[in-house]
Design a protein around this motif. Structure first.
Motif, PDB file in Angstrom:
ATOM      1  N   UNK A  13       0.826  -1.206   0.000  1.00 45.84           N
ATOM      2  CA  UNK A  13       0.000   0.000   0.000  1.00 45.84           C
ATOM      3  C   UNK A  13       0.863   1.260   0.000  1.00 45.84           C
ATOM      4  N   UNK A  14       1.970   1.243   0.751  1.00 41.30           N
ATOM      5  CA  UNK A  14       2.887   2.388   0.756  1.00 41.30           C
ATOM      6  C   UNK A  14       3.491   2.618  -0.615  1.00 41.30           C
ATOM      7  N   UNK A  15       3.881   1.535  -1.276  1.00 35.54           N
ATOM      8  CA  UNK A  15       4.493   1.643  -2.599  1.00 35.54           C
ATOM      9  C   UNK A  15       3.500   2.214  -3.610  1.00 35.54           C
ATOM     10  N   UNK A  16       2.293   1.682  -3.606  1.00 36.10           N
ATOM     11  CA  UNK A  16       1.279   2.151  -4.553  1.00 36.10           C
ATOM     12  C   UNK A  16       0.955   3.623  -4.309  1.00 36.10           C
ATOM     13  N   UNK A  17       0.819   3.998  -3.035  1.00 39.33           N
ATOM     14  CA  UNK A  17       0.491   5.390  -2.714  1.00 39.33           C
ATOM     15  C   UNK A  17       1.585   6.339  -3.195  1.00 39.33           C
ATOM     16  N   UNK A  18       2.850   5.960  -3.019  1.00 45.11           N
ATOM     17  CA  UNK A  18       3.937   6.835  -3.473  1.00 45.11           C
ATOM     18  C   UNK A  18       3.919   6.983  -4.990  1.00 45.11           C
ATOM     19  N   UNK A  19       3.715   5.884  -5.706  1.00 42.38           N
ATOM     20  CA  UNK A  19       3.704   5.949  -7.172  1.00 42.38           C
ATOM     21  C   UNK A  19       2.535   6.799  -7.663  1.00 42.38           C
ATOM     22  N   UNK A  20       1.373   6.634  -7.059  1.00 37.52           N
ATOM     23  CA  UNK A  20       0.218   7.408  -7.513  1.00 37.52           C
ATOM     24  C   UNK A  20       0.373   8.891  -7.207  1.00 37.52           C
ATOM     25  N   UNK A  21       1.054   9.212  -6.119  1.00 39.12           N
ATOM     26  CA  UNK A  21       1.291  10.614  -5.784  1.00 39.12           C
ATOM     27  C   UNK A  21       2.425  11.213  -6.599  1.00 39.12           C
ATOM     28  N   UNK A  22       3.313  10.346  -7.117  1.00 41.72           N
ATOM     29  CA  UNK A  22       4.499  10.802  -7.864  1.00 41.72           C
ATOM     30  C   UNK A  22       4.661   9.903  -9.089  1.00 41.72           C
ATOM     31  N   UNK A  23       3.754  10.008 -10.071  1.00 37.55           N
ATOM     32  CA  UNK A  23       3.698   9.022 -11.155  1.00 37.55           C
ATOM     33  C   UNK A  23       4.825   9.103 -12.184  1.00 37.55           C
ATOM     34  N   UNK A  24       5.626  10.174 -12.141  1.00 40.48           N
ATOM     35  CA  UNK A  24       6.719  10.276 -13.118  1.00 40.48           C
ATOM     36  C   UNK A  24       7.883   9.403 -12.649  1.00 40.48           C
ATOM     37  N   UNK A  25       8.035   8.240 -13.296  1.00 49.29           N
ATOM     38  CA  UNK A  25       9.100   7.313 -12.936  1.00 49.29           C
ATOM     39  C   UNK A  25      10.221   7.338 -13.954  1.00 49.29           C
ATOM     40  N   UNK A  26      11.414   6.940 -13.509  1.00 45.53           N
ATOM     41  CA  UNK A  26      12.561   6.814 -14.409  1.00 45.53           C
ATOM     42  C   UNK A  26      12.645   5.366 -14.873  1.00 45.53           C
ATOM     43  N   UNK A  27      12.345   5.141 -16.150  1.00 51.43           N
ATOM     44  CA  UNK A  27      12.417   3.811 -16.744  1.00 51.43           C
ATOM     45  C   UNK A  27      13.858   3.543 -17.173  1.00 51.43           C
ATOM     46  N   UNK A  28      14.441   2.460 -16.652  1.00 50.29           N
ATOM     47  CA  UNK A  28      15.851   2.160 -16.885  1.00 50.29           C
ATOM     48  C   UNK A  28      15.973   0.764 -17.479  1.00 50.29           C
ATOM     49  N   UNK A  29      16.649   0.683 -18.616  1.00 51.57           N
ATOM     50  CA  UNK A  29      16.887  -0.592 -19.283  1.00 51.57           C
ATOM     51  C   UNK A  29      18.359  -0.672 -19.677  1.00 51.57           C
ATOM     52  N   UNK A  30      18.786  -1.870 -20.028  1.00 51.60           N
ATOM     53  CA  UNK A  30      20.174  -2.056 -20.446  1.00 51.60           C
ATOM     54  C   UNK A  30      20.211  -2.941 -21.678  1.00 51.60           C
ATOM     55  N   UNK A  31      20.879  -2.441 -22.713  1.00 55.01           N
ATOM     56  CA  UNK A  31      21.028  -3.190 -23.951  1.00 55.01           C
ATOM     57  C   UNK A  31      22.450  -3.155 -24.443  1.00 55.01           C
ATOM     58  N   UNK A  32      22.635  -3.470 -25.719  1.00 56.33           N
ATOM     59  CA  UNK A  32      23.978  -3.496 -26.300  1.00 56.33           C
ATOM     60  C   UNK A  32      24.660  -2.142 -26.225  1.00 56.33           C
ATOM     61  N   UNK A  33      23.868  -1.063 -26.258  1.00 57.19           N
ATOM     62  CA  UNK A  33      24.428   0.280 -26.231  1.00 57.19           C
ATOM     63  C   UNK A  33      24.645   0.791 -24.817  1.00 57.19           C
ATOM     64  N   UNK A  34      24.352  -0.026 -23.820  1.00 57.36           N
ATOM     65  CA  UNK A  34      24.519   0.390 -22.428  1.00 57.36           C
ATOM     66  C   UNK A  34      23.189   0.748 -21.792  1.00 57.36           C
ATOM     67  N   UNK A  35      23.244   1.577 -20.766  1.00 60.36           N
ATOM     68  CA  UNK A  35      22.043   1.974 -20.045  1.00 60.36           C
ATOM     69  C   UNK A  35      21.215   2.975 -20.859  1.00 60.36           C
ATOM     70  N   UNK A  36      19.892   2.814 -20.802  1.00 63.05           N
ATOM     71  CA  UNK A  36      18.947   3.745 -21.430  1.00 63.05           C
ATOM     72  C   UNK A  36      17.940   4.149 -20.361  1.00 63.05           C
ATOM     73  N   UNK A  77      12.115   3.705 -11.222  1.00 61.48           N
ATOM     74  CA  UNK A  77      12.374   4.336  -9.928  1.00 61.48           C
ATOM     75  C   UNK A  77      11.446   5.530  -9.764  1.00 61.48           C
ATOM     76  N   UNK A  78      10.755   5.573  -8.625  1.00 60.21           N
ATOM     77  CA  UNK A  78       9.843   6.663  -8.304  1.00 60.21           C
ATOM     78  C   UNK A  78      10.350   7.390  -7.063  1.00 60.21           C
TER      79      UNK A  78
END
Length: 210
Positions: A13-36, A77-78
């Motif tokens: 519930x704490x996690x969901x509440x934080x995400x809903x209050x702060x919905x702009x998350x940093x989407x992080x992936x890793x591929x052949x070119x490194x971190x995106x 990450x939120x």
């Protein structure tokens, strides 16, 4: 994420509440070119069994989405309430001088398996949900039907959807829980004398105190 026991919060519930209050998350992936990394507004949902899903969309021109089709895992990450904490606010500083500056913050990290979709129905549901979440705070909320249908259709052709099935989640609320009661009193009093963001942080420090 480094997790001292006093700061750890595994409550869904704490996690969901934080995400809903702060919905702009940093989407992080890793591929052949490194971190995106891309900032995206997300919706979060959990079923009765506690299975968590994140939903977002991004521009078709963004090279991140083809990468997501190839990776097994991504991270979002939120960031919640946060702010600087001066050692001058501590009673310990006045008594012994043994105090240093620090930072209080709240953060939720969600790892999971991404799925890319171009389904028009899924995209409409995503856009409507995100719009309702944000426009509900407006005195005269905007609705998708307020714009010409052909304009919305053209805009939708320029995006793709992402759904992430969350496999691991972590929450951390560093809110002076490792300080004495007198030090926490000083932190709360100083923050309450500050701006709105600091006052909100004061409320969270008070709520999280031992």
């Amino acid at each position: 994420m480094y997790q001292p026991t006093s700061f750890r919060d595994d409550c869904l519930e704490s996690h969901i509440a934080l995400v809903r209050a702060n919905p702009l998350g940093m989407l992080i992936s890793h591929g052949d070119q490194g971190l995106v990394v891309d900032p995206l507004p997300f919706l979060i949902d959990a079923d009765e069994q506690g299975h968590v899903h994140l939903r977002a969309h991004l521009s078709r021109a963004n090279p991140h989405w083809p990468l997501l089709q190839a990776v097994q895992e991504c991270l979002v990450v939120f960031q919640g309430l946060q702010g600087y904490i001066s050692p001058g606010w501590y009673e310990t500083k006045r008594q012994t001088g043994k105090a240093v500056p620090t930072w209080n913050y709240s953060v939720v990290q969600l790892r999971g398996v991404p799925r890319v979709t171009e389904d028009a129905g899924w995209l409409r549901q995503q856009l409507d949900g995100l719009t309702a979440l944000q426009e509900g705070r407006q005195p005269e909320p905007w609705h998708r039907e307020d714009a010409p249908a052909n304009y919305i259709a053209a805009q939708m052709k320029g995006i793709v959807g992402i759904e992430i099935t969350v496999t691991h989640r972590e929450g951390k609320w560093k809110m002076s829980q490792n300080r004495s009661a007198d030090d926490v009193d000083g932190v709360v009093a100083a923050l309450r004398a500050g701006d709105v963001a600091q006052q909100q942080l004061a409320d969270e420090v008070e709520r999280r105190r031992g």
